[in-house]
Write an enzyme that holds these catalytic residues in place. Structure first.
Site, mmCIF file in Angstrom:
data_model
loop_
_atom_site.group_PDB
_atom_site.id
_atom_site.type_symbol
_atom_site.label_atom_id
_atom_site.label_comp_id
_atom_site.label_asym_id
_atom_site.label_seq_id
_atom_site.Cartn_x
_atom_site.Cartn_y
_atom_site.Cartn_z
ATOM 1 N N LYS A 22 1.032 -1.311 -0.066
ATOM 2 C CA LYS A 22 -0.148 -0.109 -0.049
ATOM 3 C C LYS A 22 0.976 1.563 0.375
ATOM 4 C CE LYS A 22 -1.832 1.554 4.217
ATOM 5 N NZ LYS A 22 -1.846 3.050 3.996
ATOM 6 N N ASN A 23 1.876 1.368 0.887
ATOM 7 C CA ASN A 23 2.766 1.975 1.198
ATOM 8 C C ASN A 23 3.673 2.688 -0.008
ATOM 9 O OD1 ASN A 23 1.302 2.534 3.577
ATOM 10 N ND2 ASN A 23 2.721 2.672 4.759
ATOM 11 N N CYS A 119 -4.576 12.834 13.987
ATOM 12 C CA CYS A 119 -5.495 11.255 13.842
ATOM 13 C C CYS A 119 -5.181 10.696 15.022
ATOM 14 C CB CYS A 119 -3.679 10.622 12.927
ATOM 15 S SG CYS A 119 -3.417 9.107 12.908
ATOM 16 N N ARG A 124 0.730 13.881 14.006
ATOM 17 C CA ARG A 124 1.103 14.348 12.649
ATOM 18 C C ARG A 124 1.346 15.288 11.749
ATOM 19 N NH1 ARG A 124 -0.807 8.670 10.180
ATOM 20 N NH2 ARG A 124 1.153 8.980 8.731
ATOM 21 N N ASP A 307 4.484 0.620 11.706
ATOM 22 C CA ASP A 307 3.311 -0.096 11.360
ATOM 23 C C ASP A 307 3.111 -1.999 12.145
ATOM 24 O OD1 ASP A 307 2.964 2.486 10.818
ATOM 25 O OD2 ASP A 307 3.148 1.596 8.073
ATOM 26 N N ARG A 399 -8.395 -0.376 4.961
ATOM 27 C CA ARG A 399 -7.740 0.264 4.295
ATOM 28 C C ARG A 399 -5.973 0.393 4.323
ATOM 29 N NH1 ARG A 399 -6.869 5.688 7.593
ATOM 30 N NH2 ARG A 399 -5.397 5.347 6.050
HETATM 31 C C1 UD1 Z 1 4.503 6.869 6.290
HETATM 32 C C2 UD1 Z 1 3.760 5.245 6.238
HETATM 33 C C3 UD1 Z 1 2.975 5.468 7.554
HETATM 34 C C4 UD1 Z 1 4.574 4.574 8.629
HETATM 35 C C5 UD1 Z 1 5.007 5.782 8.590
HETATM 36 C C6 UD1 Z 1 5.879 5.897 9.401
HETATM 37 C C7 UD1 Z 1 2.491 5.892 3.698
HETATM 38 C C8 UD1 Z 1 1.528 6.250 3.280
HETATM 39 N N1 UD1 Z 1 2.528 5.941 5.723
HETATM 40 O O1 UD1 Z 1 3.595 7.949 7.328
HETATM 41 O O2 UD1 Z 1 2.385 3.864 7.320
HETATM 42 O O3 UD1 Z 1 3.460 4.632 9.733
HETATM 43 O O4 UD1 Z 1 5.787 6.706 7.529
HETATM 44 O O5 UD1 Z 1 6.866 4.541 9.604
HETATM 45 O O6 UD1 Z 1 3.538 5.806 3.758
HETATM 46 N N2 UD1 Z 1 6.081 14.599 11.042
HETATM 47 C C9 UD1 Z 1 6.517 15.010 10.919
HETATM 48 N N3 UD1 Z 1 5.770 16.764 10.765
HETATM 49 C C10 UD1 Z 1 5.989 16.349 9.436
HETATM 50 C C11 UD1 Z 1 5.844 15.603 8.636
HETATM 51 C C12 UD1 Z 1 6.418 14.374 9.350
HETATM 52 O O7 UD1 Z 1 6.588 16.196 12.604
HETATM 53 O O8 UD1 Z 1 5.501 17.626 8.460
HETATM 54 C C13 UD1 Z 1 6.567 13.477 12.378
HETATM 55 C C14 UD1 Z 1 5.626 12.241 12.407
HETATM 56 O O9 UD1 Z 1 4.361 13.328 13.158
HETATM 57 C C15 UD1 Z 1 5.793 11.081 12.872
HETATM 58 C C16 UD1 Z 1 7.388 10.530 12.058
HETATM 59 O O10 UD1 Z 1 7.477 12.536 11.800
HETATM 60 O O11 UD1 Z 1 6.430 11.826 13.969
HETATM 61 C C17 UD1 Z 1 7.500 9.904 11.252
HETATM 62 O O12 UD1 Z 1 6.267 10.619 10.112
HETATM 63 P P1 UD1 Z 1 6.060 10.398 8.278
HETATM 64 O O13 UD1 Z 1 7.586 9.354 8.123
HETATM 65 O O14 UD1 Z 1 5.823 11.358 7.659
HETATM 66 O O15 UD1 Z 1 4.538 9.005 8.492
HETATM 67 P P2 UD1 Z 1 3.442 9.519 6.945
HETATM 68 O O16 UD1 Z 1 5.386 9.888 6.043
HETATM 69 O O17 UD1 Z 1 2.896 10.550 7.134
#
Ligand code: UD1
Length: 427
Positions: A22-23, A119, A124, A307, A399
């Site tokens: 999915k990711n 979330c 997030r 995850d 999902r």
């Molecule tokens: C992706 C995955 C999700 C997985 C996560 C961590 C997809 C669609 N989803 O989510 O399944 O659990 O990676 O491996 O690929 N953060 C910030 N600011 C930002 C962005 C992120 O502070 O602008 C923080 C987040 O709150 C979190 C950390 O960075 O604490 C990592 O998040 P991130 O790697 O961005 O997760 P996603 O990409 O949303």
């Protein structure tokens, strides 16, 4: 709203094929936005609710979409983009929709994207995405819950991420592909799905190097050919099935996987006494007796995936001794703890640490899924628990897992899906 009814205790035995990730599928479908002419083809796309949400977002933007769930193939023609807006109704269903920002800025120079909002696993934010596009010459303003971004044009820049963001890295890569000049991302996410996206884009004419390391360089090009890509296998699903074999004291073989992407998961399971045999693209997990304890720290790839934290916690809850699980990626990812406790687990949390005191047996109860992965972890615990369990809010699990209950049933699980209305009528 569907539920799963599970009668636990059956050791799972047999083979299960992993679906496309999915990711990885989501950013690659979104990357089709970058292609001005021709039809992109994406294969091995899993048949999931999040995939349909993603396709709705793309249709809303004017992409012609044809998804054949039977052959897992999506065909996308983005030659006539009609909108640059991703509305709240769609983005709030799936925050990964925010990744349309990069391709829209690269292709059209403007984007209006709803802020995803809160979330179940933490706030997030999207500040890293926002700051990266600002560094690339984009004016960004907030307007009624939307981020409105205008680039004139999008230009390559040096991006320094405070922490590796998975979708942040993918969003910036997609924007940078059609930007003027070169973009360097420092402290990029190293996940295999980022590599898969880069492979899909490079085969279409992009110039991305370093994907899979913490420094990614993207040299902008003027146009891409249509994408033609087969999505990589889902390592999270592979891990979930391996733990299903172990937690039920059975023997499950996962086929069509990439064990090379799962080093730390395999190592942790072995540490907990699970026998894992790896052969090319198959892995077999078996366990006799109780699991041993493990200490798990979730960490960005190649660390242990957040995850799979709920799933390994389910396993640890039956271990012979005390395990410690430290969640470092998300702020609030222990919602499944109270549900595991309803099944008889003994778990204490303090801040980002959970101490799991292994018990000899879990017993059936009603529990509630709060997100995809917590839901999958609870299903695993219920498969091991004695007696009847009900998992509520199965829509979260749908999902990210394609017909999970049918595939577990083929392995010998006693699990059925019921529509809540059906249950109410018959009770
Ligand atoms: C992706 C995955 C999700 C997985 C996560 C961590 C997809 C669609 N989803 O989510 O399944 O659990 O990676 O491996 O690929 N953060 C910030 N600011 C930002 C962005 C992120 O502070 O602008 C923080 C987040 O709150 C979190 C950390 O960075 O604490 C990592 O998040 P991130 O790697 O961005 O997760 P996603 O990409 O949303």
């Amino acid at each position: 709203m569907d539920i799963f009814e599970i009668h636990g205790g059956n050791p799972l035995e047999g083979e299960v094929a992993v679906r496309g990730a999915k990711n990885s599928a989501l950013p690659i479908l979104i990357a089709a936005l970058l292609v001005e002419e021709g039809e992109s083809v994406v294969r091995n796309v899993p048949n999931l609710k999040d995939v349909y949400t993603c396709l709705h977002v793309l249709e809303h933007l004017g992409v012609e979409v044809d998804f054949d769930a039977g052959t897992s193939t999506a065909r996308l023609d983005a030659s006539r983009l009609g909108s640059c807006e991703a509305p709240y109704e769609l983005v709030q269903q799936m925050r990964a929709s925010f990744m349309v920002m990069g391709p829209l800025l690269g292709r059209l120079g403007k984007a209006r994207i709803s802020l995803p909002g809160g979330c179940a696993i933490g706030p997030r934010p999207v500040d890293l995405h926002r700051r990266a596009f600002q560094a690339m010459g984009t004016q960004v303003v907030d307007e009624g819950g939307y981020i409105v971004a205008v680039a004139d044009p999008l230009r390559g820049a040096n991006i320094f991420f405070d922490r590796p963001s998975h979708t942040g890295t993918e969003n910036v890569i997609m924007g940078a592909v059609l930007a003027e000049g070169t973009t360097n991302i420092v402290n990029a996410a190293c996940d295999p799905e980022v590599v898969d996206l880069a492979r899909a884009l490079n085969a279409a004419g992009a110039r991305i190097s370093g994907a899979g390391s913490s420094e990614v360089a993207v040299e902008g090009v003027t146009a891409l050919k249509p994408l033609d890509h087969t999505v990589m296998p889902d390592r999270l699903e592979a891990g979930t099935f391996l733990i299903a074999g172990a937690i039920t004291g059975g023997r499950v073989t996962v086929t069509g996987a990439r064990p090379g992407d799962m080093g730390l998961v395999i190592a942790k399971l072995k540490e907990m006494g699970v026998d894992i045999a790896v052969k090319a693209d198959t892995m077999t997990a078996s366990l006799s007796g109780r699991p041993q304890t493990g200490s798990v720290v979730t960490y960005p790839y190649p660390g242990f995936p957040t995850d799979l934290q709920a799933a390994i916690m389910a396993l640890a809850s039956l271990a012979d001794g005390t395990s410690v699980i430290h969640e470092t990626v998300f702020e609030d990812r222990f919602l499944h703890v109270a549900e595991l406790v309803r099944l008889g687990a003994e778990i204490n949390t303090a801040g980002d640490e959970a101490t799991v005191i292994g018990v000899e047996r879990l017993s059936g109860a009603s529990v509630m899924a709060s997100d995809i992965r917590a839901g999958a972890g609870l299903v695993l615990a219920c498969l091991a628990a004695e007696g009847e369990s009900v998992v509520n809010r199965v829509y979260h699990i749908d999902r990210g897992h394609e017909r999970l209950e049918e595939r577990l049933r083929l392995l010998g699980a006693d699990i059925i899906r019921e529509g809540l209305d059906t249950v109410r009528e018959s009770s």
